[in-house]
Design an enzyme around this catalytic site. Structure first.
Site: not given
Ligand SMILES: Cc1ncc(COP(=O)(O)O)c(C=O)c1O
Length: 377
Positions: A154, A182, A203, A240, A329
């Site tokens: 990512n 990704q 999503a 749910t 993230c």
């Molecule tokens: C490679 C990768 N894995 C996992 C995630 C986490 O996904 P989520 O934001 O849906 O928790 C991300 C989010 O940036 C990501 O880039």
């Protein structure tokens, strides 16, 4: 927000929702308010929306409907795969890479604390985990092993040869998990011929809503629930269901699958244009990752260290350009990216990740090149 031009180049962090996704979700929230576990009309209606979505996700991966489990996103799906594999498949050792997303790395740290042995593969400068090292580690012992390697990184966009990894795992009888967050909706994935046990999707990385994702669990293995309560998701994940999110995700995935080739062409054209512009109009920029085997959605660029490049992300933001310094993230505040620290140790330069979607256009790329020149001059 002011009226200055705004350009969004942070699509690897999250993507804008498609109008048809918004409409599907609005309609679902308005019309399908029954509890999908109820047996009356409203319940059955809500249930049918979820099962239609499951069919869409399964078909796009060439998986069986019973192999798809909806989750709250990529983080939950990756946690679930790793934790359930250890608990239910008798895994004694996990082989992974230091370049995984934090939701995998931090789960691996937790498992290490629980006395599971975790070994990390060597990687090359472009971000590929070493297949030779994997083979060497797998042939060294016959411990029950799970291999966990992301399909595409990512931060730098490098795409792992999942077919090759899968063949090695098959040869040594190791279980395989891949964080495909990704690549779902961006790169075609056909599970028919792939020896793999878990993959994950989110999503909001392909123009669907945040807080919705899925876990694929190969039908040949048996996993117990991680969240306990009701019998939702065939007893695998109680609670749910997020019906509107699930419906929105399926709508987004259907659109992504339909336009995959056209989007790839458009994205590659923009990415090449940016690379060419940066190469010819700025000095000493370096591109991270493997440009021969990379996501068309991500370009990670390292600019030479200077007072100006230190403030680059901030100054681009002032110019209306949203990009990312590390992994969004993991940030909010800028933290040193573990991926770049690994791939470019001791490099004093500034790295920016530009990430694109089909909603971007070449004019925005030209604007970016122009602003970069201004900010760095
Ligand atoms: C490679 C990768 N894995 C996992 C995630 C986490 O996904 P989520 O934001 O849906 O928790 C991300 C989010 O940036 C990501 O880039």
């Amino acid at each position: 927000m002011n009226s200055k031009r705004k350009v969004y180049f942070d699509n690897a962090a999250s993507t804008p929702m498609l109008p048809e996704v918004l409409e599907k979700m609005r309609h679902t929230m308005q019309e399908a308010y029954g509890n999908p576990s109820s047996i009356h009309y409203y319940g059955r209606h809500a249930r049918s929306i979820i099962e239609d979505a499951r069919k869409t996700v399964a078909q796009s991966l060439k998986a069986s409907i019973g192999e798809i489990f909806f989750t709250s996103g990529g983080t939950e799906a990756n946690n679930m795969a790793l934790l359930c594999a250890v608990r239910d498949l008798g895994i004694q050792r996990i082989i992974s890479s230091p370049l995984e997303h934090h939701c995998v790395l931090h789960t691996l740290q937790y498992l290490t604390d629980q006395n599971i042995r975790v070994e990390y593969l060597h990687t090359d400068q472009k971000g590929h985990p070493s297949v030779e090292h994997l083979t060497q580690l797998l042939s060294a012992t016959s411990e029950s092993t799970l291999v966990s390697l992301m399909h595409a990184n990512n931060e730098v966009g490098t795409i792992t040869d999942l077919m090759k990894i899968s063949e090695v795992c098959r040869e040594y009888g190791a279980f395989l998990h891949s964080d495909t967050v990704q690549t779902i909706g961006h790169v075609p994935i056909d599970l028919t011929d792939l020896y793999i046990h878990f993959i994950t999707g989110s999503a909001h990385k392909f123009h669907g809503p945040k807080g919705t994702g899925f876990l694929y669990i190969n039908g040949d293995i048996s996993i117990k629930p991680m969240i306990h309560g009701g019998a939702q998701e065939r007893n695998m994940r109680a609670g749910t269901e997020n019906i509107a999110g699930i419906a929105g995700m399926a709508t987004a995935l259907r659109a992504a699958s339909k336009h995959l080739d056209a989007h790839e062409t458009h994205l590659m054209m923009m990415k090449r244009h940016l690379m060419e512009g940066l190469r010819t109009q700025l000095s000493d920029v370096q591109f991270n990752g493997d440009q021969q085997q990379s996501l068309s959605t991500i370009l990670s660029v390292t600019f030479p260290a200077s007072q100006k490049s230190e403030l680059l992300l901030f100054n681009l933001d002032i110019e209306g350009i949203s990009a990312s310094g590390g992994s969004a993230c993991a940030s909010g505040t800028q933290v040193q990216s573990h991926v770049l620290a690994h791939l470019r140790p001791d490099d004093p330069g500034t790295t920016i990740r530009f990430s694109f979607s089909p909603m971007n256009n070449i004019d925005e790329i030209d604007y970016l090149i122009n602003r970069l020149k201004k900010v760095l001059s």
